[in-house]
Design a protein around this motif. Structure first.
Motif, PDB file in Angstrom:
ATOM      1  N   ALA A   1       4.971  -0.024   8.533  1.00 14.74           N
ATOM      2  CA  ALA A   1       4.929  -0.357   7.108  1.00 14.74           C
ATOM      3  C   ALA A   1       4.290   0.745   6.280  1.00 14.74           C
ATOM      4  O   ALA A   1       4.909   1.273   5.358  1.00 14.74           O
ATOM      5  CB  ALA A   1       4.185  -1.676   6.907  1.00 14.74           C
ATOM      6  N   LEU A   2       3.046   1.114   6.584  1.00 15.98           N
ATOM      7  CA  LEU A   2       2.335   2.084   5.745  1.00 15.98           C
ATOM      8  C   LEU A   2       3.006   3.452   5.785  1.00 15.98           C
ATOM      9  O   LEU A   2       3.397   4.005   4.749  1.00 15.98           O
ATOM     10  CB  LEU A   2       0.878   2.175   6.192  1.00 15.98           C
ATOM     11  CG  LEU A   2       0.002   3.123   5.370  1.00 15.98           C
ATOM     12  CD1 LEU A   2      -0.116   2.632   3.931  1.00 15.98           C
ATOM     13  CD2 LEU A   2      -1.374   3.272   5.994  1.00 15.98           C
ATOM     14  N   CYS A   3       3.123   4.025   6.990  1.00 18.97           N
ATOM     15  CA  CYS A   3       3.732   5.357   7.103  1.00 18.97           C
ATOM     16  C   CYS A   3       5.199   5.343   6.695  1.00 18.97           C
ATOM     17  O   CYS A   3       5.691   6.286   6.064  1.00 18.97           O
ATOM     18  CB  CYS A   3       3.589   5.873   8.531  1.00 18.97           C
ATOM     19  SG  CYS A   3       1.894   6.067   9.090  1.00 18.97           S
ATOM     20  N   GLY A   4       5.915   4.271   7.050  1.00 20.15           N
ATOM     21  CA  GLY A   4       7.333   4.206   6.723  1.00 20.15           C
ATOM     22  C   GLY A   4       7.620   4.040   5.254  1.00 20.15           C
ATOM     23  O   GLY A   4       8.676   4.489   4.772  1.00 20.15           O
ATOM     24  N   THR A   5       6.703   3.399   4.503  1.00 20.05           N
ATOM     25  CA  THR A   5       6.929   3.203   3.070  1.00 20.05           C
ATOM     26  C   THR A   5       6.314   4.298   2.220  1.00 20.05           C
ATOM     27  O   THR A   5       6.752   4.515   1.089  1.00 20.05           O
ATOM     28  CB  THR A   5       6.369   1.844   2.627  1.00 20.05           C
ATOM     29  OG1 THR A   5       4.990   1.755   3.009  1.00 20.05           O
ATOM     30  CG2 THR A   5       7.127   0.706   3.270  1.00 20.05           C
TER      31      THR A   5
ATOM     32  N   PHE B   1       2.285  13.488   3.560  1.00 20.12           N
ATOM     33  CA  PHE B   1       1.105  12.666   3.809  1.00 20.12           C
ATOM     34  C   PHE B   1       1.408  11.533   4.785  1.00 20.12           C
ATOM     35  O   PHE B   1       0.633  11.261   5.709  1.00 20.12           O
ATOM     36  CB  PHE B   1       0.570  12.116   2.490  1.00 20.12           C
ATOM     37  CG  PHE B   1      -0.673  11.288   2.618  1.00 20.12           C
ATOM     38  CD1 PHE B   1      -1.852  11.852   3.061  1.00 20.12           C
ATOM     39  CD2 PHE B   1      -0.658   9.936   2.306  1.00 20.12           C
ATOM     40  CE1 PHE B   1      -3.010  11.098   3.189  1.00 20.12           C
ATOM     41  CE2 PHE B   1      -1.800   9.167   2.423  1.00 20.12           C
ATOM     42  CZ  PHE B   1      -2.984   9.746   2.869  1.00 20.12           C
ATOM     43  N   GLY B   2       2.534  10.852   4.604  1.00 18.39           N
ATOM     44  CA  GLY B   2       2.908   9.782   5.520  1.00 18.39           C
ATOM     45  C   GLY B   2       3.175  10.285   6.927  1.00 18.39           C
ATOM     46  O   GLY B   2       2.812   9.627   7.909  1.00 18.39           O
ATOM     47  N   SER B   3       3.800  11.456   7.047  1.00 16.44           N
ATOM     48  CA  SER B   3       4.034  12.033   8.376  1.00 16.44           C
ATOM     49  C   SER B   3       2.728  12.443   9.034  1.00 16.44           C
ATOM     50  O   SER B   3       2.582  12.340  10.261  1.00 16.44           O
ATOM     51  CB  SER B   3       4.969  13.245   8.259  1.00 16.44           C
ATOM     52  OG  SER B   3       6.217  12.880   7.699  1.00 16.44           O
TER      53      SER B   3
ATOM     54  N   PHE C   1       0.828  -1.201   0.000  1.00 18.94           N
ATOM     55  CA  PHE C   1       0.000   0.000   0.000  1.00 18.94           C
ATOM     56  C   PHE C   1       0.866   1.256   0.000  1.00 18.94           C
ATOM     57  O   PHE C   1       0.585   2.221  -0.726  1.00 18.94           O
ATOM     58  CB  PHE C   1      -0.919   0.002   1.227  1.00 18.94           C
ATOM     59  CG  PHE C   1      -1.905  -1.129   1.260  1.00 18.94           C
ATOM     60  CD1 PHE C   1      -2.319  -1.743   0.093  1.00 18.94           C
ATOM     61  CD2 PHE C   1      -2.407  -1.595   2.461  1.00 18.94           C
ATOM     62  CE1 PHE C   1      -3.224  -2.799   0.107  1.00 18.94           C
ATOM     63  CE2 PHE C   1      -3.315  -2.642   2.500  1.00 18.94           C
ATOM     64  CZ  PHE C   1      -3.723  -3.244   1.326  1.00 18.94           C
ATOM     65  N   GLY C   2       1.921   1.254   0.820  1.00 26.38           N
ATOM     66  CA  GLY C   2       2.784   2.433   0.888  1.00 26.38           C
ATOM     67  C   GLY C   2       3.518   2.697  -0.409  1.00 26.38           C
ATOM     68  O   GLY C   2       3.645   3.856  -0.842  1.00 26.38           O
ATOM     69  N   ILE C   3       4.024   1.647  -1.062  1.00 28.04           N
ATOM     70  CA  ILE C   3       4.701   1.817  -2.346  1.00 28.04           C
ATOM     71  C   ILE C   3       3.743   2.379  -3.383  1.00 28.04           C
ATOM     72  O   ILE C   3       4.090   3.281  -4.172  1.00 28.04           O
ATOM     73  CB  ILE C   3       5.283   0.468  -2.814  1.00 28.04           C
ATOM     74  CG1 ILE C   3       6.426   0.035  -1.889  1.00 28.04           C
ATOM     75  CG2 ILE C   3       5.783   0.555  -4.253  1.00 28.04           C
ATOM     76  CD1 ILE C   3       6.931  -1.370  -2.172  1.00 28.04           C
ATOM     77  N   THR C   4       2.518   1.884  -3.397  1.00 26.22           N
ATOM     78  CA  THR C   4       1.522   2.360  -4.359  1.00 26.22           C
ATOM     79  C   THR C   4       1.207   3.832  -4.142  1.00 26.22           C
ATOM     80  O   THR C   4       1.183   4.626  -5.100  1.00 26.22           O
ATOM     81  CB  THR C   4       0.235   1.522  -4.231  1.00 26.22           C
ATOM     82  OG1 THR C   4       0.535   0.147  -4.484  1.00 26.22           O
ATOM     83  CG2 THR C   4      -0.818   2.000  -5.208  1.00 26.22           C
ATOM     84  N   ILE C   5       0.964   4.220  -2.900  1.00 23.80           N
ATOM     85  CA  ILE C   5       0.630   5.618  -2.614  1.00 23.80           C
ATOM     86  C   ILE C   5       1.788   6.534  -2.975  1.00 23.80           C
ATOM     87  O   ILE C   5       1.603   7.604  -3.577  1.00 23.80           O
ATOM     88  CB  ILE C   5       0.244   5.763  -1.131  1.00 23.80           C
ATOM     89  CG1 ILE C   5      -1.048   4.989  -0.848  1.00 23.80           C
ATOM     90  CG2 ILE C   5       0.072   7.234  -0.759  1.00 23.80           C
ATOM     91  CD1 ILE C   5      -1.425   4.953   0.621  1.00 23.80           C
ATOM     92  N   ARG C   6       3.010   6.135  -2.621  1.00 21.36           N
ATOM     93  CA  ARG C   6       4.174   6.989  -2.923  1.00 21.36           C
ATOM     94  C   ARG C   6       4.394   7.135  -4.420  1.00 21.36           C
ATOM     95  O   ARG C   6       4.685   8.238  -4.915  1.00 21.36           O
ATOM     96  CB  ARG C   6       5.413   6.408  -2.237  1.00 21.36           C
ATOM     97  CG  ARG C   6       6.730   7.071  -2.637  1.00 21.36           C
ATOM     98  CD  ARG C   6       7.783   6.851  -1.590  1.00 21.36           C
ATOM     99  NE  ARG C   6       7.816   5.499  -1.108  1.00 21.36           N
ATOM    100  CZ  ARG C   6       8.612   4.533  -1.590  1.00 21.36           C
ATOM    101  NH1 ARG C   6       9.400   4.784  -2.610  1.00 21.36           N
ATOM    102  NH2 ARG C   6       8.599   3.323  -1.056  1.00 21.36           N
ATOM    103  N   ALA C   7       4.264   6.050  -5.160  1.00 21.23           N
ATOM    104  CA  ALA C   7       4.504   6.106  -6.602  1.00 21.23           C
ATOM    105  C   ALA C   7       3.471   6.976  -7.313  1.00 21.23           C
ATOM    106  O   ALA C   7       3.825   7.826  -8.146  1.00 21.23           O
ATOM    107  CB  ALA C   7       4.500   4.693  -7.176  1.00 21.23           C
ATOM    108  N   PHE C   8       2.208   6.798  -6.981  1.00 17.98           N
ATOM    109  CA  PHE C   8       1.176   7.550  -7.687  1.00 17.98           C
ATOM    110  C   PHE C   8       1.069   8.989  -7.212  1.00 17.98           C
ATOM    111  O   PHE C   8       0.693   9.871  -7.993  1.00 17.98           O
ATOM    112  CB  PHE C   8      -0.172   6.831  -7.552  1.00 17.98           C
ATOM    113  CG  PHE C   8      -0.317   5.637  -8.451  1.00 17.98           C
ATOM    114  CD1 PHE C   8      -0.669   5.803  -9.786  1.00 17.98           C
ATOM    115  CD2 PHE C   8      -0.080   4.363  -7.986  1.00 17.98           C
ATOM    116  CE1 PHE C   8      -0.786   4.716 -10.628  1.00 17.98           C
ATOM    117  CE2 PHE C   8      -0.196   3.258  -8.822  1.00 17.98           C
ATOM    118  CZ  PHE C   8      -0.548   3.441 -10.147  1.00 17.98           C
TER     119      PHE C   8
END
Length: 476
Positions: A224-228, A184-186, A125-132
């Motif tokens: 996982a989510l916030c860190g990625t 967003f992750g922070s 999920f984190g990789i997807t959010i960061r990439a898009f």
């Protein structure tokens, strides 16, 4: 010298209080019974007096004195006595109740299949959010993109050009590609952290909801989510690329890169604090007892409102485990279809990075055990994770950028996937920002620890990035 017997001071304990009072040591315990506490204190006082009288008589030569049978021992599970005081066994204490819903440190780092599941699932999920998010806010606006993407997001992302990659003739590289994702992750990290470790992890739910006791879910969201979603490696790689300037249209942009470091750090800290404020607003609505609200009914004063650790069942099991695993599998399959069926090469690094990403997250999770071991205030594990990931991402960025190296399509996409997946998940901004804010809150306002840790990390990653990037792009 004449012997003067010792007369100990006997504190007066009052049992007249009948109105339940608030336990200020733990906001999650709304009320405590002063009469039970008074009984415990009275027992402790009498036991101490009996022990002191016994020592005094032994010093004077009087042996074989009967010691009181009400000797009380204080253990880690509360108060325990012998058979003469059975009513005090496992008496409630603020320490025990406040730690009932916490995860022991030695349990957090054990190889639990449920923890591995949550870390792997939420990494996708984190990789997807960061990439898009990188594409939406400026990634698709690069005019010289070697492989322009034409999919469902392209009509929207072409008109939102906020950030830039630093490779083109577009100014504004200080607003780097991963800045929105880091913010967003922070924000999410601050939302699930709150202002106190005694607060429930999920502000949108009440304190007694079963998901509040699912420690694997909490680990997946925070680590996982916030860190990625956030990444220091890609952020640092772009700043290094701008400083070096080799192969870019604008050349070296040292000033813009320095501002990129400062803006990235301050924006992430501000987002984390905003997330904590949002958490307080939702807790005020769903869990008002943690703020000392007077609206709590008096009949709840005998039991702690903390949710007991129970086994998930029914719809809660679906919400916590089945739905995340279904969504992660669906995303992985869609990326593969986008690569092989629709022929969009952009999705090739994505599905490969979904394979590498969980390993980076788990490595960072295990390295976090080093936090507080070698130094009391420097999170060594987080620093090592960011340092290694920054060096790895800088080398990969140099190899990908260098026109001399002849790389095939699969090799090129695999290197991008390692940078996006493993290195991106190994590094983190949200955890670093959380640690910076905690160091700031625990020390005086003039203390320099938080400043040294935050900008010391950025300077170290910048130097190792330049050391790994410049020799490859300039001399290879």
């Amino acid at each position: 010298l004449s012997y003067v017997p010792y007369t100990p001071f006997v504190p007066t304990v009052s049992n007249s209080a009948t109105t339940p009072t608030r336990d200020t040591r733990n906001p999650l315990l709304p009320y405590r019974q002063p009469e039970r506490t008074s009984n415990i204190l009275a027992t402790l006082t009498s036991s101490r007096l009996s022990s002191m009288e016994s020592d005094d008589n032994e010093d004077r030569g009087h042996k074989n004195l009967n010691v009181s049978s009400e000797t009380t021992e204080i253990g880690h599970c509360g108060y325990s006595t012998n058979n003469t005081n059975k009513d005090l066994i496992h008496a409630p204490s603020a320490v025990d109740d406040s730690s009932r819903n916490k995860i022991p440190i030695h349990h957090m780092h054990k190889w639990n299949w449920l923890h591995i599941f949550y870390l792997s699932t939420f990494s996708i999920f984190g990789i997807t959010i960061r990439a898009f998010m990188g594409r939406f806010f400026g990634g698709d606006c690069d005019a010289d993109a070697t492989a322009p993407v034409n999919d469902w997001m392209t009509p929207f992302s072409r008109h939102v050009c906020v950030t830039t990659s630093g490779r083109t003739d577009q100014y504004g590289g200080a607003l780097f590609i991963d800045l929105p994702a880091n913010m967003f992750g922070s924000l999410i990290m601050g939302f699930v952290t709150g202002h106190s470790t005694d607060w429930p992890v999920l502000p949108l739910l009440t304190h007694d909801h079963p998901l509040q006791s699912e420690d694997g879910l909490h680990l997946g969201i925070k680590t996982a989510l916030c860190g990625t979603i956030t990444t220091l490696s890609s952020w640092n790689a772009q700043m290094v690329l701008m400083m070096d300037g080799t192969g870019t249209d604008l050349g070296s942009q040292v000033i813009a890169a320095l501002f990129g470091y400062i803006l990235g750090m301050q924006a992430s800290i501000g987002s984390f604090r905003a997330g904590r404020t949002l958490a307080a607003w939702f807790h005020l609505r769903n869990n008002p007892h943690i703020f000392g609200s007077v609206n709590i009914i008096a009949e709840n004063n005998s039991n702690s409102p903390i949710a007991e650790t129970t086994k998930l069942k029914g719809r809660h099991l679906w919400n916590a485990r089945i739905i995340p695993s279904f969504l992660a599998t669906t995303l992985f399959v869609l990326y593969i279809l986008g690569d092989f069926y629709w022929g969009i090469e952009y999705y090739r690094p994505l599905w490969i990075s979904c394979l590498f990403g969980p390993f980076g997250t788990i490595t960072r999770w295990k390295l976090s055990k080093l936090n507080g071991k070698w130094n009391q205030w420097i999170p060594v594990g987080t620093f090592i994770s960011n340092f290694l990931a920054s060096a790895m991402s800088a080398v990969i960025s140099a190899v990908v950028t260098s026109p001399v190296l002849n790389t095939s399509s699969w090799t090129l996409h695999s290197l991008k996937a390692i940078s996006l997946g493993f290195a991106g998940c190994l590094s983190t901004v949200s955890s670093m920002v959380k640690e910076v804010v905690e160091i700031t809150d625990k020390n005086p306002y003039f203390d320099k620890k938080a400043f040294i840790y935050s900008y010391g990390t950025l300077i170290s990653c910048c130097l190792i990035g330049l050391l790994c990037y410049s020799p490859v792009v300039r001399y290879v």
